[in-house]
Motif scaffolding. Structure first.
Motif, short mmCIF file in Angstrom:
data_model
loop_
_atom_site.label_atom_id
_atom_site.label_comp_id
_atom_site.label_asym_id
_atom_site.label_seq_id
_atom_site.Cartn_x
_atom_site.Cartn_y
_atom_site.Cartn_z
N ALA A 155 -18.36 98.75 68.15
CA ALA A 155 -17.76 98.59 66.84
C ALA A 155 -17.75 97.11 66.47
O ALA A 155 -17.96 96.24 67.32
CB ALA A 155 -16.32 99.14 66.83
N ASP A 156 -17.51 96.87 65.20
CA ASP A 156 -17.24 95.51 64.72
C ASP A 156 -15.79 95.51 64.27
O ASP A 156 -15.45 96.14 63.25
CB ASP A 156 -18.18 95.15 63.56
N LEU A 157 -14.93 94.84 65.00
CA LEU A 157 -13.49 94.91 64.72
C LEU A 157 -13.08 94.13 63.48
O LEU A 157 -11.91 94.19 63.08
CB LEU A 157 -12.69 94.45 65.94
N VAL A 158 -14.02 93.42 62.85
CA VAL A 158 -13.75 92.82 61.54
C VAL A 158 -14.09 93.83 60.45
O VAL A 158 -13.23 94.27 59.69
CB VAL A 158 -14.53 91.50 61.34
N THR A 159 -15.36 94.19 60.34
CA THR A 159 -15.80 95.03 59.22
C THR A 159 -15.42 96.50 59.38
O THR A 159 -15.37 97.23 58.38
CB THR A 159 -17.33 94.92 59.05
N ASP A 160 -15.16 96.96 60.60
CA ASP A 160 -14.77 98.36 60.81
C ASP A 160 -13.26 98.54 60.89
O ASP A 160 -12.79 99.69 60.85
CB ASP A 160 -15.39 98.91 62.11
#
Length: 412
Positions: A155-160
């Protein structure tokens, strides 16, 4: 542009003119800390800068100078109706800058008794909201966001995650439809970023909040909007909508930025992650460290000098605009000579501003962040950074520096 300023004192230049540093554009977007350090070396604790549209301002870099401005509204007012460049017609009402520094019928734009009346309505309702299960809302939305990627192992914990969670919580708190959350988060970020789209996205937010206010007058509930409508301070519709805008934009963008930076710190320093998982470290210690090192609002708009005076050796004139370098002040070598030394237990950072206008929503943001990190650590076993820490990048606007992405891996 104004005519050149009268000759200054100390290391201040004689004019806001050619060669003055711009706090926007490609250079400012990549390494604002380098710009702050250079300005401090060239000018000291207060430096001349140009904001979007080449609008002149003073950037306050020193910690003590920031506190002086923030603590003294009689000398440095938040009321932009005394801003000389605007009064003289050098700044257009359609300027993207006006979304950040222009006057509005809200508590941030006023001082004295009008400020106390309006701020009281906001703080009373923020306390009420915090007591009505804010952590429950945050847990619900954090879990739903995690559900979308928990089975993939990446995952991308910024954009997701971080970009949207605070706004999803606020839409619930405001009484808005849940489906509005993602698009409102994008609009709020673009208002703060500035540029040609800022005005359009601000108008969109105001239209949605205007419709919400009208609906809640007819169908009151137990939400933040109804609380503002029914507060004894007697806010009119204009004041209600503008305070909804204020809390929505600042609450969502600042909390999402702070959440992303806190996750970055935890995932790039094994000691922090181990301490959190084992219970030896409280997340508030992580957030405090981030508040000092990368505050969610790097530059705070704005204050306006109420009279000619000297600040940091510079001749600030009546009606001048000042912007507060919160990030620069936190790294002022006069109060923090060694950036590598932990500031744990020291809450005197500038990240929440200070003085009468200090951020009233600190506990709300803290609750969302603590809940979010707790959900991630419990739902994503083996959570780890998917790239070397040095590959993480940020993009800055005049007002903030945001982490671009935070790619992670975990056991699906």
């Amino acid at each position: 542009m104004n005519d050149p300023m009268p000759p200054g004192t100390g290391r201040c230049p004689v004019a806001h003119g050619e060669g003055v540093t711009r706090l926007y554009g490609p250079d400012a977007a990549t390494d604002p800390q380098r710009i702050y350090a250079r300005l401090r070396e060239e000018h000291g604790s207060v430096a001349p800068v140009l904001l979007e549209g080449d609008v002149p301002a003073w950037l306050v870099l020193g910690y003590r100078e920031n506190r002086r401005v923030l603590d003294n509204p009689l000398q440095f007012s938040r009321d932009s109706r005394i801003w000389r460049d605007f009064l003289d017609g050098h700044v257009d009402t359609a300027s993207p800058l006006m979304q950040m520094v222009g006057w509005r019928p809200d508590c941030v734009s006023q001082d004295g008794e009008p400020h106390r009346r309006l701020r009281g309505a906001v703080t009373d309702n923020l306390y009420a909201v915090a007591g009505r299960g804010i952590r429950r809302h945050a847990t619900h939305h954090a879990a739903r966001l995690v559900d979308a990627f928990a089975g993939t192992g990446r995952a991308d914990l910024v954009t997701d995650f971080a970009d949207y969670l605070p706004m999803l919580v606020l839409t619930r708190v405001f009484g808005l439809a849940e489906g509005e959350g993602r698009s409102l988060a994008e609009s709020a970020n673009l208002v703060l970023k500035g540029g040609a789209d800022a005005l359009e996205h601000n108008d969109r937010i105001m239209a949605i909040l205007g419709e919400l206010t009208a609906r809640k007058r007819k169908e009151p509930g137990t939400d933040f909007t109804t609380g503002l409508i029914e507060h004894p301070a007697g806010l009119d519709d204009d004041e209600i909508v503008n305070h909804l805008r204020l809390v929505l934009i600042t609450g969502s963008t600042m909390t999402s930025n702070l959440l992303a930076r806190s996750l970055q710190m935890v995932l790039t320093d094994p000691a922090w992650l181990t301490g959190l998982v084992s219970g030896q470290v409280n997340l508030s210690a992580v957030v405090e460290e981030v508040m000092w090192n990368t505050p969610p609002l790097a530059v705070l708009p704005g204050r306006f000098a109420t009279a000619d005076q000297e600040l940091g050796g510079c001749p600030v004139k009546e009606g001048d605009l000042l912007v507060l370098g919160l990030a620069a002040g936190n790294h002022d070598p006069e109060v923090r000579p060694d950036d590598d030394v932990s500031v744990q237990g020291n809450q005197s950072h500038l990240a929440f501003s200070a003085g009468p206008h200090e951020c009233p929503a600190q506990n709300l943001g803290q609750a969302i962040i603590e809940t979010a990190v707790d959900v991630l650590l419990h739902r994503l076993p083996g959570l780890r950074l998917a790239v070397p820490p040095e590959e993480l990048s940020s993009t800055a606007s005049t007002w903030e520096s945001r982490l671009d992405s935070l790619p992670v891996e975990f056991t699906p």
